[in-house]
Each structure stands twice: as structure tokens, then as C-alpha cells.
Write a protein that holds these residues in place. Structure first.
Motif, PDB file in Angstrom:
ATOM      1  N   ALA A 172       0.829  -1.202   0.000  1.00  0.00           N
ATOM      2  CA  ALA A 172       0.000   0.000   0.000  1.00  0.00           C
ATOM      3  C   ALA A 172       0.862   1.250   0.000  1.00  0.00           C
ATOM      4  N   GLU A 173       1.970   1.206   0.779  1.00  0.00           N
ATOM      5  CA  GLU A 173       2.865   2.358   0.823  1.00  0.00           C
ATOM      6  C   GLU A 173       3.512   2.599  -0.537  1.00  0.00           C
ATOM      7  N   ARG A 174       3.948   1.514  -1.190  1.00  0.00           N
ATOM      8  CA  ARG A 174       4.582   1.643  -2.490  1.00  0.00           C
ATOM      9  C   ARG A 174       3.574   2.123  -3.529  1.00  0.00           C
ATOM     10  N   THR A 175       2.347   1.613  -3.454  1.00  0.00           N
ATOM     11  CA  THR A 175       1.318   2.030  -4.401  1.00  0.00           C
ATOM     12  C   THR A 175       1.004   3.509  -4.254  1.00  0.00           C
ATOM     13  N   ALA A 176       0.949   3.970  -2.987  1.00  0.00           N
ATOM     14  CA  ALA A 176       0.681   5.393  -2.750  1.00  0.00           C
ATOM     15  C   ALA A 176       1.802   6.250  -3.320  1.00  0.00           C
ATOM     16  N   ALA A 177       3.062   5.801  -3.123  1.00  0.00           N
ATOM     17  CA  ALA A 177       4.198   6.566  -3.643  1.00  0.00           C
ATOM     18  C   ALA A 177       4.173   6.603  -5.167  1.00  0.00           C
ATOM     19  N   GLU A 178       3.845   5.448  -5.786  1.00  0.00           N
ATOM     20  CA  GLU A 178       3.783   5.405  -7.235  1.00  0.00           C
ATOM     21  C   GLU A 178       2.656   6.286  -7.745  1.00  0.00           C
ATOM     22  N   GLY A 179       1.523   6.268  -7.023  1.00  0.00           N
ATOM     23  CA  GLY A 179       0.405   7.118  -7.428  1.00  0.00           C
ATOM     24  C   GLY A 179       0.756   8.590  -7.340  1.00  0.00           C
ATOM     25  N   ALA A 180       1.491   8.958  -6.271  1.00  0.00           N
ATOM     26  CA  ALA A 180       1.905  10.354  -6.125  1.00  0.00           C
ATOM     27  C   ALA A 180       2.853  10.746  -7.237  1.00  0.00           C
ATOM     28  N   PRO A 185       3.128  15.114 -12.533  1.00  0.00           N
ATOM     29  CA  PRO A 185       3.059  15.860 -13.809  1.00  0.00           C
ATOM     30  C   PRO A 185       1.689  16.470 -14.070  1.00  0.00           C
ATOM     31  N   LEU A 186       0.635  15.748 -13.699  1.00  0.00           N
ATOM     32  CA  LEU A 186      -0.709  16.289 -13.880  1.00  0.00           C
ATOM     33  C   LEU A 186      -0.928  17.520 -13.017  1.00  0.00           C
ATOM     34  N   HIS A 187      -0.370  17.479 -11.784  1.00  0.00           N
ATOM     35  CA  HIS A 187      -0.504  18.631 -10.898  1.00  0.00           C
ATOM     36  C   HIS A 187       0.232  19.841 -11.470  1.00  0.00           C
ATOM     37  N   LEU A 189       0.889  20.444 -14.630  1.00  0.00           N
ATOM     38  CA  LEU A 189       0.134  20.914 -15.796  1.00  0.00           C
ATOM     39  C   LEU A 189      -1.093  21.700 -15.361  1.00  0.00           C
ATOM     40  N   ASP A 190      -1.778  21.208 -14.319  1.00  0.00           N
ATOM     41  CA  ASP A 190      -2.949  21.918 -13.814  1.00  0.00           C
ATOM     42  C   ASP A 190      -2.570  23.286 -13.263  1.00  0.00           C
ATOM     43  N   LEU A 191      -1.440  23.347 -12.546  1.00  0.00           N
ATOM     44  CA  LEU A 191      -0.998  24.628 -11.977  1.00  0.00           C
ATOM     45  C   LEU A 191      -0.657  25.622 -13.081  1.00  0.00           C
ATOM     46  N   MET A 192       0.023  25.155 -14.131  1.00  0.00           N
ATOM     47  CA  MET A 192       0.336  26.049 -15.243  1.00  0.00           C
ATOM     48  C   MET A 192      -0.940  26.577 -15.888  1.00  0.00           C
ATOM     49  N   GLY A 193      -1.933  25.703 -16.082  1.00  0.00           N
ATOM     50  CA  GLY A 193      -3.187  26.134 -16.679  1.00  0.00           C
ATOM     51  C   GLY A 193      -3.908  27.164 -15.813  1.00  0.00           C
ATOM     52  N   ARG A 194      -3.941  26.915 -14.505  1.00  0.00           N
ATOM     53  CA  ARG A 194      -4.619  27.863 -13.608  1.00  0.00           C
ATOM     54  C   ARG A 194      -3.886  29.199 -13.568  1.00  0.00           C
ATOM     55  N   MET A 195      -2.554  29.173 -13.572  1.00  0.00           N
ATOM     56  CA  MET A 195      -1.798  30.422 -13.559  1.00  0.00           C
ATOM     57  C   MET A 195      -2.007  31.191 -14.861  1.00  0.00           C
ATOM     58  N   THR A 196      -2.055  30.484 -15.987  1.00  0.00           N
ATOM     59  CA  THR A 196      -2.296  31.155 -17.276  1.00  0.00           C
ATOM     60  C   THR A 196      -3.648  31.834 -17.281  1.00  0.00           C
ATOM     61  N   ARG A 197      -4.686  31.139 -16.815  1.00  0.00           N
ATOM     62  CA  ARG A 197      -6.019  31.755 -16.752  1.00  0.00           C
ATOM     63  C   ARG A 197      -6.027  32.950 -15.817  1.00  0.00           C
ATOM     64  N   LEU A 198      -5.311  32.819 -14.696  1.00  0.00           N
ATOM     65  CA  LEU A 198      -5.259  33.922 -13.726  1.00  0.00           C
ATOM     66  C   LEU A 198      -4.605  35.146 -14.346  1.00  0.00           C
ATOM     67  N   LEU A 199      -3.502  34.950 -15.084  1.00  0.00           N
ATOM     68  CA  LEU A 199      -2.798  36.082 -15.680  1.00  0.00           C
ATOM     69  C   LEU A 199      -3.612  36.721 -16.798  1.00  0.00           C
ATOM     70  N   LEU A 200      -4.322  35.908 -17.575  1.00  0.00           N
ATOM     71  CA  LEU A 200      -5.160  36.455 -18.631  1.00  0.00           C
ATOM     72  C   LEU A 200      -6.314  37.265 -18.041  1.00  0.00           C
ATOM     73  N   ASN A 201      -6.927  36.746 -16.999  1.00  0.00           N
ATOM     74  CA  ASN A 201      -8.022  37.479 -16.359  1.00  0.00           C
ATOM     75  C   ASN A 201      -7.500  38.701 -15.611  1.00  0.00           C
TER      76      ASN A 201
END
Length: 357
Positions: A172-180, A185-187, A189-201
């Protein structure tokens, strides 16, 4: 003992022999004595060998317990720690001699403490394996991740002093680490998208509001404290200080934010170096004199933050540095990585381009 009983019977026969006139009887008794002593000697030797084997077996079990590649704890019926292995002590950030005798529940973070006690009681009462997802408190440098505890009762229910084995599920510990790892990368990418929208607005809101929103976003997603300094009239001026809302130490957090707001960034060696060179810093030496600024305020906040981690990048356009972005994490979080720094450099470029519009 059987040996003691035989010896007493032999003593009685010797006493009776004193009154017997025949020597043959004495020789017979002495022969019996020799045989009995030989049997006793063999029994003692056998017991000695068994004792040595038991000692070797106990030493082997003890060594195997302490060398297990994952944390293991042994609790008594009251939930007190009776034994723990090397990885268990490392997980708690405490010497095993100090952990023994303490309730295991005190090392479980408060939101899960009552649940752990209930699960332990069920395991003891019903003699069934139990499990609990929780987070442990630790004196180690990094805060332990959420863990899956496995509870197993040792011995049968009639046992007067039951013991409970507590282990961490390595899978379970290894699975959690692998999941994190897969989610990182998704996190980003999401942060870049939110920052881009914030700067445009933020183009309609203006520079100060846009920077305030950007600092709040970064404090919520990447760090505990975010500081943004801008070059104004050839000198650095503090523009934004943001902290995480609802943090574990609200009063201390508010104090840190107020002190950081009062510090003159022109006195910060780190900020001036980054503006001058345009280079990033992955490990900002928070504890060094002058790193954050000069004066009593800077020294006080450096003492509060120095156990933690900090990274700094330039706010810039394609030709020059316009300011500095500083991110600070508390010591119970992971240190910044090169991947984090690359993300912040890209965000610093986006912020700089937005400021130049």
C-alpha cells in the motif's frame, strides 16, 4: 524436580545402609548411585544444550525482527509500545528506547487517534486482523506520508496479556508513492493552466491584484509562504506576501507574514543576487545572516523558517529581471526538487511577461 526426589530417596537408603552388616548391599547401593548420577548428568547436559539452542533461536528472531525492511511495532493490551524495530524508530523519528513504554496512539495524528483506539479494541476483543489508513506524527525531518496500518493479535483469546503486532503494508505504501509520482506531472500541468487563466483574467484587474492572486495560488499549491519582490525605480520593493490559509499554526503563520511584509528586500542578499544575475536558487540558505534581509525582524523570521526549505527564481521577461519569486516550505514537507525549480522558472517568466504588458 525429579532429580531432587531421586536424591532424597538415595539419601534415605544411605541412612538405612549404616545399620546393614553386609558389604554387598553397600556396593549395590553405590552402583545404583553411580547410575543415577550418570542419568542426572546426562539430563543436565541435555538441558544445557536445549538452553543454548533456545538462546540462539531467540537471538535469531530478535535480529530478524530488527532487520525487517519495513516498520514493525509490538503493543500490549493497553496499546503501549513494548518493542519496535529499526525502521519503526526511524519512522517515528525517536530512539527505540524512548518509544518503548509510550502509548502508540500518541504517535497517531489527532484526526485518526480515536479511530485507531477503536480498531485496536476490536482486534483485541474479536481476535481478527484490523487495518487503518492514517498519518503518524514524527520528529523526523520530513512528515511521514499517509500510511496503511495492519493490526494482528498475537496469541489466542484466553491469553491474559495479549500482544498486538502493528505493521505497515509495504504494498500500500509503495502504491501510494507510485500514485503520487504519476500525479505530479498532472498537478504541474494543472498549476500552469490555472496560472495562465489567472494572468489572462488579471489583465483587466491590474498589476497589484494580479500578483496578489498569483501569490495566493502558489501558496495554496506549492509552498507555505510566497514572497514577490519587484524592481521599482532601480530598487527592490516588496509587492506580495502570501501564506497558506488554515495552516497548522495560524498565529505563527500570521506573525511570519507580517514580519516578511516589513522586511526591506533591498537588504536581502538572495533577492539582490537573483535580480543581478537572473539565476535561480534551489536551496536558499534561510539561516544565513542577510539571506532574507537585515535587522531584528529578518533575524527573527529566519530563525522560524530556517529548519524549512526555500527556492527562489527571477521574475523576468526575455531580456531583464523584473523581480524575485521566493517560495518557502515548512520542515514537515518535502524539499524542493529540480523539477519544481523548472516549473517556478517558467511561472516566473509568465509573471514577468504579464507585468510588462
Amino acid at each position: 524436580m525429579a532429580i531432587r526426589k531421586d536424591l532424597e530417596e538415595f539419601t534415605v537408603r544411605i541412612s538405612a545402609l549404616r545399620d546393614a552388616p553386609a558389604m554387598d548391599t553397600a556396593l549395590l547401593e553405590l552402583a545404583n548411585a553411580e547410575e543415577e548420577l550418570r542419568v542426572c548428568t546426562e539430563e543436565l547436559e541435555r538441558m544445557s544444550l536445549l538452553s543454548a539452542e533456545n538462546a540462539q533461536r531467540e537471538a535469531l528472531v530478535h535480529r530478524a525482527f530488527h532487520d525487517l525492511p519495513f516498520p514493525v511495532f509490538v503493543l500490549d493490551g493497553a496499546g503501549m509500545i513494548r518493542a519496535l524495530n529499526r525502521h519503526g524508530a526511524g519512522l517515528l523519528g525517536i530512539a527505540d528506547s524512548l518509544a518503548v513504554g509510550k502509548p502508540f496512539a500518541v504517535f497517531v495524528e489527532l484526526p485518526w487517534r480515536t479511530t485507531f483506539r477503536c480498531e485496536l479494541a476490536d482486534v483485541l476483543r474479536e481476535s481478527r486482523p484490523g487495518s487503518l489508513a492514517c498519518r503518524l506524527r514524527s520528529r523526523a525531518t520530513h512528515r511521514p506520508p499517509p500510511l496503511e496500518l495492519r493490526l494482528t493479535r498475537l496469541g489466542s483469546p484466553p491469553q491474559r496479556d495479549p500482544l498486538v503486532l502493528v505493521t505497515l503494508d509495504p504494498f500500500a505504501e509503495r502504491t501510494a508513492a507510485e500514485g503520487a509520482g504519476e500525479a505530479a506531472p498532472l498537478h504541474r500541468l494543472d498549476l500552469m493552466g490555472r496560472m495562465t487563466r489567472l494572468l489572462l483574467n488579471g489583465a483587466a484587474e491590474g498589476g497589484p491584484a494580479m500578483l496578489e492572486n498569483a501569490g495566493t495560488l502558489l501558496a495554496a499549491e506549492c509552498a507555505d509562504f510566497v514572497v514577490i519582490d519587484l524592481v521599482r525605480g532601480g530598487a527592490l520593493r516588496r509587492a506580495v506576501v502570501a501564506g497558506t490559509s488554515g495552516g497548522p499554526a495560524g498565529k505563527e503563520e500570521s506573525l511570519v507574514v507580517r514580519v516578511l511584509e516589513a522586511i526591506d528586500p533591498e537588504q536581502s542578499e538572495v533577492a539582490r543576487t537573483i535580480v543581478r544575475t537572473g539565476e535561480s536558487m534551489l536551496h536558499v540558505p534561510l539561516g544565513e545572516k542577510g539571506a532574507l534581509g537585515r535587522g531584528q525582524e529578518a533575524a527573527a523570521v529566519a530563525d522560524l523558517l530556517s529548519p524549512g526549505f526555500a527556492a527562489a527564481v527571477a521574475l523576468r521577461d526575455e531580456t531583464s529581471s523584473l523581480g524575485v519569486l521566493l517560495l518557502v516550505r515548512r520542515p514537515d514537507r518535502a524539499a524542493f526538487t529540480l523539477t519544481d525549480l523548472a516549473l517556478y522558472e517558467e511561472l516566473g517568466l509568465h509573471l514577468g511577461l504579464a507585468l510588462k504588458r
